[in-house]
Design a protein around this motif. Structure first.
Motif, short mmCIF file in Angstrom:
data_model
loop_
_atom_site.label_atom_id
_atom_site.label_comp_id
_atom_site.label_asym_id
_atom_site.label_seq_id
_atom_site.Cartn_x
_atom_site.Cartn_y
_atom_site.Cartn_z
N VAL A 232 0.72 -1.23 -0.11
CA VAL A 232 0.02 0.25 -0.11
C VAL A 232 0.91 1.44 -0.16
CG1 VAL A 232 -1.70 1.29 1.39
CG2 VAL A 232 -2.09 -1.37 1.00
N CYS A 233 2.12 1.10 0.77
CA CYS A 233 2.98 2.41 0.63
C CYS A 233 3.47 2.49 -0.64
CB CYS A 233 4.02 2.04 1.70
SG CYS A 233 3.34 2.21 3.46
N VAL A 234 4.05 1.67 -1.37
CA VAL A 234 4.62 1.77 -2.80
C VAL A 234 3.52 2.40 -3.55
CG1 VAL A 234 5.14 0.53 -4.57
CG2 VAL A 234 5.96 0.01 -2.51
N GLN A 235 2.17 1.83 -3.52
CA GLN A 235 1.01 2.43 -4.26
C GLN A 235 0.70 3.90 -4.09
OE1 GLN A 235 -1.90 -0.80 -3.03
NE2 GLN A 235 -2.44 -0.87 -5.18
N THR B 270 -4.61 6.99 -10.92
CA THR B 270 -4.41 5.70 -11.58
C THR B 270 -2.95 5.25 -11.27
OG1 THR B 270 -3.53 6.79 -13.58
CG2 THR B 270 -5.90 6.34 -13.73
N SER B 271 -1.94 5.99 -10.85
CA SER B 271 -0.71 5.37 -10.55
C SER B 271 -0.89 4.72 -9.47
CB SER B 271 0.32 6.52 -10.23
OG SER B 271 0.42 7.30 -11.57
N PHE B 272 -2.04 4.63 -8.52
CA PHE B 272 -2.22 3.86 -7.20
C PHE B 272 -2.09 2.44 -7.66
CE2 PHE B 272 -4.67 2.01 -3.78
CZ PHE B 272 -4.04 2.33 -2.71
N PHE B 273 -2.72 2.01 -8.85
CA PHE B 273 -2.96 0.74 -9.25
C PHE B 273 -1.84 0.22 -10.29
CE2 PHE B 273 -6.94 3.11 -8.80
CZ PHE B 273 -7.47 2.41 -7.82
N LEU B 274 -0.80 0.84 -10.43
CA LEU B 274 0.28 0.67 -11.42
C LEU B 274 0.85 -0.71 -10.74
CD1 LEU B 274 1.82 1.05 -13.70
CD2 LEU B 274 3.36 2.64 -12.45
N PRO B 275 1.31 -0.88 -9.58
CA PRO B 275 1.91 -2.04 -9.01
C PRO B 275 1.09 -3.18 -9.48
CG PRO B 275 2.05 -0.43 -7.22
CD PRO B 275 0.95 0.10 -8.46
N HIS B 276 -0.30 -3.36 -9.24
CA HIS B 276 -1.19 -4.50 -9.56
C HIS B 276 -1.20 -4.55 -11.08
CE1 HIS B 276 -3.88 -4.29 -5.73
NE2 HIS B 276 -2.59 -4.95 -5.59
N LEU B 277 -1.17 -3.66 -11.84
CA LEU B 277 -0.96 -3.63 -13.30
C LEU B 277 0.16 -4.52 -13.52
CD1 LEU B 277 -2.80 -3.16 -15.63
CD2 LEU B 277 -1.32 -1.06 -15.87
N LEU B 278 1.19 -3.94 -13.08
CA LEU B 278 2.66 -4.70 -13.61
C LEU B 278 2.72 -6.18 -12.99
CD1 LEU B 278 4.94 -1.38 -12.62
CD2 LEU B 278 4.30 -2.26 -14.78
N LEU B 279 2.16 -6.43 -11.97
CA LEU B 279 2.14 -7.72 -11.30
C LEU B 279 1.62 -8.59 -12.35
CD1 LEU B 279 2.80 -9.42 -8.85
CD2 LEU B 279 0.72 -8.98 -8.04
N GLN C 260 -7.95 -4.12 -17.13
CA GLN C 260 -7.51 -3.31 -16.53
C GLN C 260 -6.56 -2.03 -17.40
OE1 GLN C 260 -5.51 -5.93 -13.55
NE2 GLN C 260 -6.72 -4.49 -12.05
N LEU C 261 -5.78 -2.83 -18.43
CA LEU C 261 -5.10 -2.00 -19.17
C LEU C 261 -5.52 -0.84 -19.88
CD1 LEU C 261 -2.03 -1.74 -19.97
CD2 LEU C 261 -2.21 -3.14 -21.68
N PRO C 262 -6.63 -0.95 -20.56
CA PRO C 262 -7.37 0.10 -21.37
C PRO C 262 -7.94 1.18 -20.19
CG PRO C 262 -8.21 -1.96 -22.07
CD PRO C 262 -7.49 -2.17 -20.81
N LEU C 263 -8.34 0.76 -19.12
CA LEU C 263 -8.83 1.69 -18.05
C LEU C 263 -7.64 2.47 -17.38
CD1 LEU C 263 -11.45 -0.47 -16.06
CD2 LEU C 263 -11.81 1.12 -17.70
N PHE C 264 -6.38 1.74 -17.44
CA PHE C 264 -5.24 2.47 -17.04
C PHE C 264 -4.78 3.61 -18.02
CE2 PHE C 264 -0.86 3.15 -16.66
CZ PHE C 264 -0.54 3.69 -15.48
N LEU C 265 -4.97 3.26 -19.05
CA LEU C 265 -4.29 4.34 -20.42
C LEU C 265 -5.18 5.45 -20.50
CD1 LEU C 265 -2.92 1.34 -22.55
CD2 LEU C 265 -1.78 2.72 -21.25
N SER C 266 -6.62 5.23 -20.32
CA SER C 266 -7.34 6.16 -20.55
C SER C 266 -7.79 6.92 -19.06
CB SER C 266 -8.95 5.43 -20.89
OG SER C 266 -9.28 4.46 -20.13
N GLY C 267 -7.05 6.46 -18.02
CA GLY C 267 -7.06 7.46 -16.98
C GLY C 267 -8.34 7.34 -16.20
N VAL D 196 -12.63 -2.32 -10.62
CA VAL D 196 -11.97 -3.74 -11.35
C VAL D 196 -10.98 -4.38 -10.54
CG1 VAL D 196 -11.07 -5.13 -13.48
CG2 VAL D 196 -12.59 -3.30 -13.45
N ASP D 197 -10.08 -3.58 -9.99
CA ASP D 197 -8.96 -4.27 -9.09
C ASP D 197 -9.29 -4.83 -7.71
OD1 ASP D 197 -5.84 -4.29 -9.12
OD2 ASP D 197 -6.17 -2.90 -7.33
#
Length: 231
Positions: free
Chosen positions: A81-84, A95-104, A165-172, A180-181
């Motif tokens: 959570v701290c990294v997010q 949207t950057s809050f969900f980036l670690p999950h997306l990378l995972l 998730q990826l289209p939602l992240f790219l569209s902000g 979804v997460d």
């Protein structure tokens, strides 16, 4: 009586228990993501949403310690959570809050097929850790193929999450992405359960021969235990 039967039964119990615990733990694990998403949807203020996410992460940390879970597991949730939060605060984008999950999910989508092709299906590695069997299942071609089929279910669930998730992240679209997460841990647990059922169905009535002790003579028949060959 098949010598492998007790081990198979114990392994099935261990996997079912682990999946059930994961499903129950998913409700706790999603608290920071849920809190962040709901707060941002209502206030549209990143700082407020991050504050609530950190508070929820601390609450999960304390809850796991009270339940007697390992400290490293409780710290892992809080650290994630701290990294997010750090990523979201640095970029100023929710949207950057969900980036670690997306990378995972991206990493799993790449690594899983490679492991399956190399004969190290992820489901087999997970079950080996849960049952204490480690990687001895790799000596049986039938079980190795069955674990590969079960791993494809896990892979499909991960790809499905990534495709949404990826289209939602790219569209902000932070709120939709967070919605979804929240289902990520549930999808993983259900994928593991379905993958385990595919494995069990693929194995069927097959039972591996019992492993030959290290002190067994070289010419001993591996189809029979040592105590049956030495009389």
């Amino acid at each position: 009586m098949d010598p492998a039967a007790p081990h198979e039964a114990g392994g099935a119990d261990a996997v079912r228990t682990a999946v059930q615990n994961r499903l129950r733990g998913a409700v706790v694990d999603i608290a920071p993501v849920f809190g962040f998403t709901v707060t941002f949807a209502l206030t549209h203020r990143l700082g407020v949403a991050l504050t609530l996410a950190f508070a929820a992460g601390a609450g999960v940390f304390v809850f796991r310690l009270i339940r007697g879970e390992p400290v490293w597991r409780a710290l892992g949730v809080l650290g994630f959570v701290c990294v997010q939060g750090a990523l979201a605060a640095r970029t100023g984008q929710a949207t950057s809050f969900f980036l670690p999950h997306l990378l995972l999910h991206c990493g799993m989508a790449v690594v899983a097929p490679v492991l399956i092709l190399l004969g190290w299906p992820p489901l087999g590695l997970m079950v080996g850790l849960l049952t204490g069997e480690r990687t001895r299942w790799r000596h049986c071609a039938v079980r190795r193929r069955a674990f590969a089929k079960g791993s494809l279910v896990l892979f499909a669930g991960n790809v499905l999450m990534l495709a949404v998730q990826l289209p939602l992240f790219l569209s902000g679209q932070a709120v939709a992405l967070g919605s979804v997460d929240v289902f990520g841990p549930l999808v993983f647990a259900l994928g593991a359960l379905l993958g385990w059922r595919v494995y069990r169905r693929s194995v069927g009535a097959h039972r591996c021969d019992p492993p030959l002790p290290e002190s067994a003579p070289t010419g001993a028949d591996p189809a029979h235990p040592l105590e049956r060959t030495v009389r």
